[in-house]
Enzyme design. Structure first.
Site, PDB file in Angstrom:
ATOM      1  N   CYS A  68     -73.567 -24.838  23.192  1.00  0.00           N
ATOM      2  CA  CYS A  68     -74.258 -23.889  22.321  1.00  0.00           C
ATOM      3  C   CYS A  68     -75.365 -24.511  21.477  1.00  0.00           C
ATOM      4  O   CYS A  68     -76.125 -23.782  20.841  1.00  0.00           O
ATOM      5  CB  CYS A  68     -73.243 -23.185  21.414  1.00  0.00           C
ATOM      6  SG  CYS A  68     -72.137 -22.070  22.310  1.00  0.00           S
ATOM      7  N   PHE A 120     -69.122 -14.397  27.411  1.00  0.00           N
ATOM      8  CA  PHE A 120     -70.148 -15.247  28.005  1.00  0.00           C
ATOM      9  C   PHE A 120     -71.090 -14.454  28.901  1.00  0.00           C
ATOM     10  O   PHE A 120     -70.752 -13.405  29.443  1.00  0.00           O
ATOM     11  CB  PHE A 120     -69.511 -16.380  28.814  1.00  0.00           C
ATOM     12  CG  PHE A 120     -68.933 -17.477  27.974  1.00  0.00           C
ATOM     13  CD1 PHE A 120     -69.649 -18.017  26.924  1.00  0.00           C
ATOM     14  CD2 PHE A 120     -67.666 -17.975  28.240  1.00  0.00           C
ATOM     15  CE1 PHE A 120     -69.126 -19.035  26.147  1.00  0.00           C
ATOM     16  CE2 PHE A 120     -67.127 -18.990  27.472  1.00  0.00           C
ATOM     17  CZ  PHE A 120     -67.857 -19.521  26.422  1.00  0.00           C
ATOM     18  N   GLY A 121     -72.291 -15.008  29.097  1.00  0.00           N
ATOM     19  CA  GLY A 121     -73.279 -14.422  29.983  1.00  0.00           C
ATOM     20  C   GLY A 121     -74.167 -15.515  30.554  1.00  0.00           C
ATOM     21  O   GLY A 121     -74.018 -16.689  30.231  1.00  0.00           O
ATOM     22  N   ASP A 122     -75.111 -15.123  31.411  1.00  0.00           N
ATOM     23  CA  ASP A 122     -76.047 -16.059  32.032  1.00  0.00           C
ATOM     24  C   ASP A 122     -77.434 -15.840  31.435  1.00  0.00           C
ATOM     25  O   ASP A 122     -77.806 -14.708  31.107  1.00  0.00           O
ATOM     26  CB  ASP A 122     -76.126 -15.831  33.537  1.00  0.00           C
ATOM     27  CG  ASP A 122     -74.772 -15.931  34.223  1.00  0.00           C
ATOM     28  OD1 ASP A 122     -73.878 -16.590  33.648  1.00  0.00           O
ATOM     29  OD2 ASP A 122     -74.620 -15.366  35.322  1.00  0.00           O
ATOM     30  N   HIS A 211     -77.946 -19.029  16.579  1.00  0.00           N
ATOM     31  CA  HIS A 211     -77.133 -18.870  17.783  1.00  0.00           C
ATOM     32  C   HIS A 211     -75.860 -18.129  17.376  1.00  0.00           C
ATOM     33  O   HIS A 211     -75.101 -18.607  16.530  1.00  0.00           O
ATOM     34  CB  HIS A 211     -76.777 -20.238  18.354  1.00  0.00           C
ATOM     35  CG  HIS A 211     -75.990 -20.159  19.631  1.00  0.00           C
ATOM     36  ND1 HIS A 211     -74.683 -19.716  19.671  1.00  0.00           N
ATOM     37  CD2 HIS A 211     -76.330 -20.445  20.910  1.00  0.00           C
ATOM     38  CE1 HIS A 211     -74.263 -19.741  20.932  1.00  0.00           C
ATOM     39  NE2 HIS A 211     -75.243 -20.184  21.690  1.00  0.00           N
ATOM     40  N   ASN A 244     -72.842 -14.479  25.053  1.00  0.00           N
ATOM     41  CA  ASN A 244     -73.128 -15.853  24.646  1.00  0.00           C
ATOM     42  C   ASN A 244     -73.514 -16.636  25.898  1.00  0.00           C
ATOM     43  O   ASN A 244     -72.664 -16.986  26.707  1.00  0.00           O
ATOM     44  CB  ASN A 244     -71.896 -16.461  23.974  1.00  0.00           C
ATOM     45  CG  ASN A 244     -72.154 -17.878  23.488  1.00  0.00           C
ATOM     46  OD1 ASN A 244     -73.179 -18.474  23.771  1.00  0.00           O
ATOM     47  ND2 ASN A 244     -71.203 -18.425  22.759  1.00  0.00           N
TER      48      ASN A 244
END
Length: 295
Positions: A68, A120-122, A211, A244
């Site tokens: 992160c 989560f993601g891309d 973030h 994220n």
């Protein structure tokens, strides 16, 4: 090995950044690429440079497994390169593919796994950085006034990633992280702004590029720093819409902050405004960049 989607997504994000910059790709002198989605030799920086048509003499730097803090770390390295090489134009690229890399079958030893993976993601993002803007053909959006990194002692095992039989396995220490943020974030930020003479208690006078990590982490920021409603709205929106994406997430937030400021006409006639770009990641480490935006 890196995931194949890293190549086109990284190149696409970089091509967009170069187009927004308005100068030829061949004018890029340095390339910084950050990812936590795999590793190989040569790195994906070589492939990205080829896809973009960068010069063979471009100076490349790869940053691996900062999670992160990957986006903020790439900007810090790009800032150093730009300031130490006259006329340099540094392309900072950050890309991660979490949907395939970080997902595993349920593990009884880690019951928080499925819920954690759900956020989560891309994604991929890129920024062009220089230290001596040419008024004729460049319009800087922000000045990165300072960049700092701080690691909280005794937290090395709270957020980790290791290579295992199923690939990269993450230990997210989900319940502990918001508490860790609440206990340490104000001291870290105060130390970052102190050398610039900024009042450490005036957090609401700044604009924020954070973030997001999770909504619980955002709650910790707001409570401890006593932030006004809406100060972290863009970070929350990016998290809600994209998830994220670890490293690139803060670049998505930065891009949305720029878009909002342009639409709202912020900064016009106001002189200069100060802001903070913040990424928190493994270690437990905080990357803080002090930004200044002038009209």
């Amino acid at each position: 090995m890196p995931s194949r989607p890293l190549y086109p997504s990284s190149a696409a994000a970089a091509a967009k950044a170069i187009a927004d910059w308005g100068r030829p790709a061949g004018d890029i002198t340095h390339l910084v690429v950050s990812t936590s989605s795999g590793a190989q030799m040569p790195g994906i920086d070589v492939r990205v440079a080829s896809l973009l048509g960068l010069r063979p003499t471009v100076r490349r730097t790869m940053i691996y497994f900062q999670a992160c803090t990957g986006g903020a770390g790439a900007l810090r390295v790009a800032k150093d390169a730009a300031e130490n090489n006259r006329g340099a134009r540094v392309l900072a690229v950050c890309a991660d593919v979490l949907s395939a890399m970080a997902f595993h079958a349920p593990d009884e030893a880690r019951p928080e796994g499925p819920a954690a993976h759900a956020i989560f993601g891309d994604g991929a993002g890129a920024v062009v950085v220089g230290a001596d803007p040419r008024a004729a053909d460049e319009r800087p959006v922000f000045q990165m006034v300072s960049a700092s990194q701080a690691t909280i002692p005794g937290t090395e095992l709270l957020v980790t990633g290791d290579f295992g039989a199923a690939g990269v396995e993450y230990n997210l220490a989900t319940p502990e992280v918001p508490v860790l943020v609440a206990e340490n974030i104000e001291g870290v930020l105060a130390a970052a702004v102190a050398p610039l003479g900024l009042a450490s208690g005036g957090w609401n006078s700044l604009f924020w590029v954070v973030h997001p990590g999770s909504h619980l982490i955002m709650n910790s920021y707001e409570k401890v720093l006593r932030l006004e409603p809406g100060k972290l709205a863009i970070s929350r929106r990016v998290l809600t819409e994209y998830g994220n994406m670890i490293g690139p997430t803060v670049i998505f937030v930065l891009d949305e902050v720029v878009r909002r400021r342009r639409l709202d006409g912020e900064g016009e006639g106001k002189g200069c405004e100060w802001g903070l770009l913040v990424g928190l990641g493994p270690g437990f480490t905080a990357e803080v960049i002090v930004l200044r935006a002038c009209k």
